[in-house]
Design a protein around this motif. Structure first.
Motif, PDB file in Angstrom:
ATOM      1  N   HIS A 122       1.688 -12.813  -2.528  1.00  0.00           N
ATOM      2  CA  HIS A 122       0.722 -12.585  -1.382  1.00  0.00           C
ATOM      3  C   HIS A 122       1.702 -13.191  -0.066  1.00  0.00           C
ATOM      4  CE1 HIS A 122      -2.034 -13.763   1.867  1.00  0.00           C
ATOM      5  NE2 HIS A 122      -2.800 -12.696   1.440  1.00  0.00           N
ATOM      6  N   PHE A 123       1.782 -12.148   0.738  1.00  0.00           N
ATOM      7  CA  PHE A 123       2.474 -12.654   2.054  1.00  0.00           C
ATOM      8  C   PHE A 123       1.420 -12.790   3.094  1.00  0.00           C
ATOM      9  CE2 PHE A 123       5.734 -10.135   0.065  1.00  0.00           C
ATOM     10  CZ  PHE A 123       6.822 -11.300  -0.194  1.00  0.00           C
ATOM     11  N   SER A 124       1.115 -13.896   4.314  1.00  0.00           N
ATOM     12  CA  SER A 124       0.309 -13.877   4.969  1.00  0.00           C
ATOM     13  C   SER A 124       0.857 -14.127   6.542  1.00  0.00           C
ATOM     14  CB  SER A 124      -0.613 -15.183   4.773  1.00  0.00           C
ATOM     15  OG  SER A 124       0.259 -16.381   4.750  1.00  0.00           O
ATOM     16  N   GLY A 125       0.295 -14.015   7.476  1.00  0.00           N
ATOM     17  CA  GLY A 125       0.813 -14.057   8.835  1.00  0.00           C
ATOM     18  C   GLY A 125       1.748 -12.813   9.237  1.00  0.00           C
ATOM     19  N   ILE A 126       1.626 -11.760   8.677  1.00  0.00           N
ATOM     20  CA  ILE A 126       2.483 -10.552   8.999  1.00  0.00           C
ATOM     21  C   ILE A 126       2.030  -9.723  10.057  1.00  0.00           C
ATOM     22  CG2 ILE A 126       3.451  -8.356   7.957  1.00  0.00           C
ATOM     23  CD1 ILE A 126       4.281 -11.149   6.517  1.00  0.00           C
ATOM     24  N   ALA A 127       3.010  -9.572  11.288  1.00  0.00           N
ATOM     25  CA  ALA A 127       2.657  -8.810  12.110  1.00  0.00           C
ATOM     26  C   ALA A 127       2.331  -7.191  11.856  1.00  0.00           C
ATOM     27  CB  ALA A 127       3.917  -8.771  13.175  1.00  0.00           C
ATOM     28  N   PRO A 128       1.490  -6.720  12.576  1.00  0.00           N
ATOM     29  CA  PRO A 128       1.269  -5.217  12.387  1.00  0.00           C
ATOM     30  C   PRO A 128       2.575  -4.492  12.304  1.00  0.00           C
ATOM     31  CG  PRO A 128      -0.278  -6.128  13.931  1.00  0.00           C
ATOM     32  CD  PRO A 128       0.787  -7.217  13.573  1.00  0.00           C
ATOM     33  N   GLY A 129       2.439  -3.365  11.352  1.00  0.00           N
ATOM     34  CA  GLY A 129       3.894  -2.703  11.592  1.00  0.00           C
ATOM     35  C   GLY A 129       4.030  -1.903   9.984  1.00  0.00           C
ATOM     36  N   THR A 130       5.189  -1.306   9.800  1.00  0.00           N
ATOM     37  CA  THR A 130       5.484  -0.442   8.586  1.00  0.00           C
ATOM     38  C   THR A 130       6.598  -1.394   7.975  1.00  0.00           C
ATOM     39  OG1 THR A 130       4.641   1.403   9.528  1.00  0.00           O
ATOM     40  CG2 THR A 130       6.177   1.467   7.611  1.00  0.00           C
ATOM     41  N   TYR A 131       6.639  -1.669   6.813  1.00  0.00           N
ATOM     42  CA  TYR A 131       7.555  -2.453   6.135  1.00  0.00           C
ATOM     43  C   TYR A 131       8.043  -1.755   4.755  1.00  0.00           C
ATOM     44  CZ  TYR A 131       6.083  -6.040   9.446  1.00  0.00           C
ATOM     45  OH  TYR A 131       5.786  -6.807  10.479  1.00  0.00           O
ATOM     46  N   ARG A 132       9.191  -2.349   4.122  1.00  0.00           N
ATOM     47  CA  ARG A 132       9.438  -1.949   2.631  1.00  0.00           C
ATOM     48  C   ARG A 132       9.790  -3.266   2.017  1.00  0.00           C
ATOM     49  NH1 ARG A 132      13.353   3.306   2.165  1.00  0.00           N
ATOM     50  NH2 ARG A 132      12.170   2.947   0.319  1.00  0.00           N
ATOM     51  N   LEU A 133       9.179  -3.253   0.684  1.00  0.00           N
ATOM     52  CA  LEU A 133       9.470  -4.433  -0.274  1.00  0.00           C
ATOM     53  C   LEU A 133      10.520  -4.248  -1.234  1.00  0.00           C
ATOM     54  CD1 LEU A 133       5.603  -4.980  -1.016  1.00  0.00           C
ATOM     55  CD2 LEU A 133       6.922  -5.877   0.988  1.00  0.00           C
TER      56      LEU A 133
END
Length: 859
Positions: A82-93
């Protein structure tokens, strides 16, 4: 909540210290207290689970990070992160886990509120891999592999140890055999794969899910299977592969995955050399530049086997000629991915490969030993058996001179996100070409060139809707296959059949967030021109992650296989009986009063598709880390199995046959034999058999500590002919009802011990194969070993030894020295006469011990 209240209280105290008027203080305090919850709600998150791709088991201790950020975490005991406090956007893990191939996720979009949920599946690895795989963030795709029985090979390891022809590694997998009747030890000989003993036509090759060489006569030849353009190679067994990819394959699908583009630039160079003048070189690069992603690869390999321009006297041809076993293979990949905008992406893929071999030393290894020759001469009543044996003992030869393969694949895939759905349009074309030049000595006038070629083109249009609890897809596909069969000789021939297939399909993956159960459903509605038939191919699979350590899967499905292209457009050709005479072309009688009588060749209009129905049950358990055990059981029933034989008209039907021919033959036989004492039939490829394939596979990994682990895989493969007409059994004496099919070993197993001392990694593997194998050997085993060590920061040096103890090593096919094959009740006494040892078979050995060195450089 407690943390929020404490923080709010602290904020209020700070506000009170401002010594403002009371009303102002109260107003400010109220605003400060209310501000915290509002600010907390603006923070978004990414939540997910990391699983083993093959079993669906959760993986604890895997490292997950968000690319180009400082966010990094590890999965818990349930595989969750779980990752919290993520700014809106598109990411790759990015996912990394001990014992698994590193993987990147497809883009995951984070909104202004709530959690973006994802499931990431990773492939088990046999070493410290650097080639990066891509895993979907959607559970419908990432968990799809765990809904079927699969086996996966990573090409990075294969290339490091010198296995640049994937077919050599594929036939060591459970339930996968070389379907060639004559599995020679030549390093460049033919490889036609047969999964679960069901047959070559029922085993289909594919590239990125698209069929290659589909329906070709004899099946796809895995001599042409270079590893250079590919990330990994996956075998999907049974109806699972057929329904996921839409390919008609009862036995299974061998799917080659091309290299993926990567967000960051990566490059590699590999150089290897070894025994028998084996050389291989390759380069690869992946990355992204702005909106353009790329994956490029090129490789070339060659070898000269045990025969190097050696002159042999070929007793069978009564002539001497030069044998050579050289092989050359090339392959290249060009892949570009371009983001037209935030919602639309286009990917173009081009793969080209070729393979050339000198056939005089690759497959032309039949050898008649003296003992077999003597027994044969004595059985033939030779005046001097010893002299006869001396003259005929030796190489039999007189085979093909050379063989060449060419392959091309182009694919354009465009995806567009529209609201909750993703529309994909995929168009592709493949070309598979097999050309062989045959020179029969000592009569060069019989030289002959044969060409087998298939051009396949198709398109797939689908729309995928991803919801909270399920992922639903529907679509349409079209496949057209155009074939060319050409023989260039003194009696040339040419044919160009073609087939097409249309299909509508629906897929649904239902996975409630608060449930451990996932349901996979596929349904294909197809129409095939080859048999002018329409049918449904359904499959449902239930996967339940009972707890963090156990998973159970049950599945049932059905699929079809069309006849091969050489059986298409075959007209009815009347026999002597149908033309009104009891005498055949040679002057002998052409009828049997108390049995089957052929009135001609079986027209292709009577053909039906084969039908396979299978059930699967699997259980997987995680011990700790990547220590996993999985037991898989399956049962497949194949109906309307195609065989070449004579079959009664009551079974095949009379479509495509002029009724006059039936009336003529019937009247003639009634006059000769009397009414009711005979039956009429046709000769050719017909649907007459029933086959059952059952088995089990126990596989897994036992990690003793961080540096030592054991991989194991044991397979039970039982393939039995359940039903066949008497005429088929009389003409195929090794087909025995209720007994294991010839050339399908009942048991296969491999165990690998992998240990790291310092920076040096060593892997020792033992392979075992039971009797009834394609080499006609008794139960045998052999061993391979590989040692690798880092060189500097970016290099790896590897040494591999094959057939370490040189077991059963022999390039010659020893006629009459193999394990005898059981014969059915219709075998006459004469069937046991030609070869010694109660009709022993030809024995084929293993390749000689060889060593290979390679160096891989990465940046």
């Amino acid at each position: 909540m407690e943390l929020k209240l404490r923080s709010a209280t602290s904020r209020i105290r700070n506000c009170l210290k401002l010594r403002l008027p009371v009303l102002a203080v109260l107003a400010t305090a109220l605003l400060c207290a209310l501000a915290l919850p509002a600010r907390a709600q603006t923070g978004s998150s990414i939540a997910g689970i990391v699983v083993d791709a093959a079993s669906g088991l959760a993986l604890s201790g895997a490292t997950v990070r968000i690319l180009d950020t400082s966010h990094r975490t590890a999965t818990d005991a349930h595989g969750a992160f779980h990752f919290s406090g993520i700014a809106p956007g598109t990411y790759r893990l990015e996912v990394r886990c001990l014992g698994y191939q590193p993987a990147l996720s497809t883009p995951v979009t984070v909104g202004t509120r709530g959690a973006a949920r994802t499931t990431l599946a990773v492939q088990r690895a046999t070493g410290d891999l650097h080639v990066i795989a891509v895993t979907s963030t959607r559970s419908s795709s990432s968990l799809q592999q765990s809904s079927v029985i699969t086996a996966t090979l990573d090409t990075e390891t294969l290339e490091a140890i010198g296995v640049v022809r994937a077919g050599d590694a594929l036939r060591t997998l459970p339930g996968v055999n070389n379907g060639i009747n004559g599995d020679t030890a030549a390093l460049g000989d033919d490889i036609d794969l047969n999964i679960r003993g069901i047959g070559q036509p029922e085993t289909v090759a594919a590239i990125d899910g698209h069929p290659i060489g589909y329906g070709i006569k004899g099946g796809y030849n895995y001599q042409l299977s270079p590893v250079f353009p590919f990330r990994d190679i996956q075998v999907l067994y049974g109806s699972g592969g057929s329904n996921i990819l839409g390919v008609n394959a009862i036995g299974g699908v061998v799917n080659f995955h091309t290299l993926d583009t990567t967000p960051n630039a990566h490059a590699s160079f590999t150089q290897g050399f070894g025994s028998f003048e084996r050389l291989a070189s390759s380069v690869a690069a992946t990355g992204t530049d702005g909106k353009l992603g790329y994956a490029l690869a090129y490789g070339v390999s060659g070898l000269d086997g045990p025969f190097r321009n050696a002159t042999f006297y070929q007793a069978g041809a009564q002539a001497s000629y030069v044998d050579d076993s050289s092989v050359t293979s090339r392959a290249a990949l060009i892949k570009f991915s371009y983001a037209l905008d935030a919602k639309t992406n286009a990917t173009f893929t081009d793969v080209n490969s070729s393979y050339w071999e000198d056939k005089t030393g690759n497959g032309d290894g039949d050898y008649l030993p003296y003992a077999t020759a003597l027994a044969r001469c004595e059985a033939q009543g030779s005046a001097s058996p010893q002299e006869c044996a001396a003259q005929t003992t030796g190489w039999q030869g007189s085979g093909a001179a050379w063989q060449g393969f060419n392959f091309g694949y182009q694919d354009l895939d465009v995806t567009h996100r529209a609201g909750a759905g993703t529309i994909a349009l995929d168009g592709f074309t493949t070309l598979y070409d097999d050309t062989q030049y045959r020179l029969n000595l000592p009569t060069p006038a019989k030289a002959k060139t044969t060409v087998s070629r298939v051009q396949s083109s198709g398109t797939i249009l689908d729309d995928d809707f991803s919801g909270t609890d399920n992922d639903f897809t529907f679509g349409y596909s079209y496949l057209n296959n155009a074939y060319v069969y050409q023989a260039i000789s003194s009696s040339p021939s040419y044919s160009s059949p073609f087939t097409n297939e249309t299909a509508f399909f629906v897929r649904d993956v239902y996975q409630p967030h608060h449930s451990t159960l996932t349901t996979f459903f596929n349904l294909w509605a197809k129409h095939a021109s080859a048999t002018n038939s329409s049918y449904l191919d359904p499959r449902i699979s239930l996967l339940d992650r009972v707890n963090s350590r156990d998973v159970v899967r049950a599945a049932i499905g059905a699929t079809t296989t069309e006849p091969t292209s050489d059986n298409i457009d075959v007209p009815f050709t009347p026999s002597a009986l149908a033309l009104g005479t009891l005498q055949g072309a040679g002057g002998g009688t052409s009828y049997v009063c108390s049995g089957q009588n052929s009135i001609g060749t079986a027209p292709s209009t009577d053909l039906k598709p084969e039908r396979g129905v299978d059930e699967e049950l699997a259980y997987g358990h995680t011990w700790s880390g990547d220590s996993i055990t999985q037991l898989q059981l399956y049962n497949v029933n194949v109906y309307d199995k195609l065989y070449s034989t004579i079959a009664p008209l009551s079974q095949t039907g009379t479509g495509g046959i002029n009724p006059t021919y039936i009336t003529t033959a019937d009247s003639l036989l009634t006059t000769t034999c009397g009414a009711g004492n005979y039956t009429l039939g046709v000769t050719g490829t017909v649907n007459v058999g029933t086959l059952q394939a059952r088995g089990a596979d126990l596989s897994g990994r036992w990690r003793m500590n961080r540096r030592i682990y054991v991989d194991y895989d044991w397979a039970l493969t039982s393939s039995v002919l359940k039903n066949a007409p008497q005429q088929l059994l009389e003409s195929n004496l090794t087909d025995v009802i209720g007994s294991q099919i010839k050339g399908v070993p009942l048991h296969t197993a491999n165990v690998a011990l992998d240990g790291t001392i310092g920076l040096v990694d060593t892997r020792y593997t033992v392979y075992t194969v039971s009797s009834n194998n394609t080499k006609n050997l008794p139960a045998y085993n052999y061993s391979n070993v590989q040692v690798s060590a880092p060189v500097g920061q970016r290099g790896t040096f590897t040494v591999a030894v094959f057939n370490l103890f040189n077991q059963w090593a022999n390039i010659a096919g020893l006629i009459g020295e193999g394990v005898p094959a059981p014969l059915n009740a219709y075998a006459p006494a004469s069937a046991y006469v030609p070869l010694i040892g109660s009709a022993a078979t030809e024995q084929f050995g293993l390749p000689y011990r060889s060593i290979y060195f390679s160096f891989q450089f990465r940046r």
